[in-house]
Design an enzyme around this catalytic site. Structure first.
Site, short mmCIF file in Angstrom:
data_model
loop_
_atom_site.label_atom_id
_atom_site.label_comp_id
_atom_site.label_asym_id
_atom_site.label_seq_id
_atom_site.Cartn_x
_atom_site.Cartn_y
_atom_site.Cartn_z
N ASP A 231 -5.14 9.57 9.84
CA ASP A 231 -3.76 9.08 10.00
C ASP A 231 -3.35 9.52 11.41
OD1 ASP A 231 -3.29 7.57 7.55
OD2 ASP A 231 -3.48 9.31 6.56
N GLU B 118 0.89 -1.11 -0.20
CA GLU B 118 0.09 -0.15 -0.02
C GLU B 118 0.89 1.33 -0.26
OE1 GLU B 118 -3.23 2.28 3.03
OE2 GLU B 118 -2.61 0.09 3.50
#
Length: 267
Positions: free
Chosen positions: A60, A49
């Site tokens: 995040d 990824e």
């Protein structure tokens, strides 16, 4: 059949679980990113990824946020991801997917993004901020290009909505193991296994678990219930801590090798 579909078909036949490292494109520079991607297969990864840096990251935690900021400050541009993919195409490389904000896709156009990604050898995209209610057009375009649209299910997603997300996704489902942002955890929710088991009964898609996988021990705990494991912050932290391209690659590949052994031993 997409490269991701083919991969999971082969893994199921061999009774193996996928290991998917996350790497931020351009952290600390695109040359180091390329070196890491070239080394991951031999280290035991099955697919990768690649995070596309964005000034307003979605879900995040501080480790990945910092990596995005470092990449942007070093002059990262989206075109570098496509150029990198083309340099890797033709090699015996792992399937690669991008983790990308829908705002980036929207800015350059859905068809343009898919075309550029496919031409660069990417097999799909994880789009964390694309609502299932607004995903139909992009999902249709992705299917037409055999490009996987991977969407996220979280512990707080209502079950009816989980089914809708699964129906509009291809490649695999990304199951977020914890409520909150990315980052390494020492403990995972006690109901995680039950939730993933329920979801498995609703879809034929492979289910990959991400968020919070910090060590070989954590990976071993989750490997029996997942089709794959996604490891991000623990890898990005090692990239930030090492100095020099060779040391960065060595640190990442050693850790990926430890994860691979733990997953295989547990399954």
């Amino acid at each position: 059949m997409s490269a991701i579909d083919q991969l999971f078909s082969e893994l199921r036949q061999s009774k193996k679980k996928a290991l998917m490292p996350f790497v931020t494109a351009g952290d600390p520079n695109i040359e180091t990113t390329e070196a890491i991607l070239r080394a991951l297969g031999d280290a035991g990864a099955d697919l990768c990824e690649l995070g596309i840096p964005y000034s307003d990251p979605v879900a995040d935690g501080p480790v990945i946020q910092s990596s995005y900021q470092r990449a942007l400050e070093s002059g990262f541009k989206l075109q570098q991801v496509f150029d990198l993919g083309k340099r890797l195409t033709g090699d015996a490389m792992l399937p690669r997917v991008t983790m990308v904000s829908y705002s980036i896709i929207h800015r350059i156009g859905m068809e343009t993004y898919i075309k550029k990604a496919v031409e660069a050898g990417y097999s799909g995209a994880i789009v964390p901020d694309l609502l299932v209610e607004e995903s139909a057009e992009f999902a249709k375009l992705c299917k037409a290009s055999d490009f996987s649209l991977i969407q996220l299910v979280t512990p707080t997603t209502p079950r009816e909505r989980q089914v809708r997300i699964a129906e509009s996704s291809t490649g695999f489902l990304y199951y977020v193991s914890v409520t909150g942002i990315t980052g390494e955890r020492t403990a995972l929710p006690t109901d995680l296994v039950d939730n993933v088991s329920w979801l498995r009964g609703q879809t034929d898609l492979p289910i990959c678990i991400g968020f919070g996988i910090s060590s070989p021990d954590t990976a071993a705990q989750l490997a029996p219930v997942a089709d794959g494991l996604i490891v991000g912050s623990a890898i990005v932290r090692r990239i930030a801590s090492a100095s020099g391209k060779e040391n960065v690659v060595r640190s990442v590949t050693e850790f990926v090798g430890q994860l691979r052994k733990a997953i295989d031993d547990a399954t």
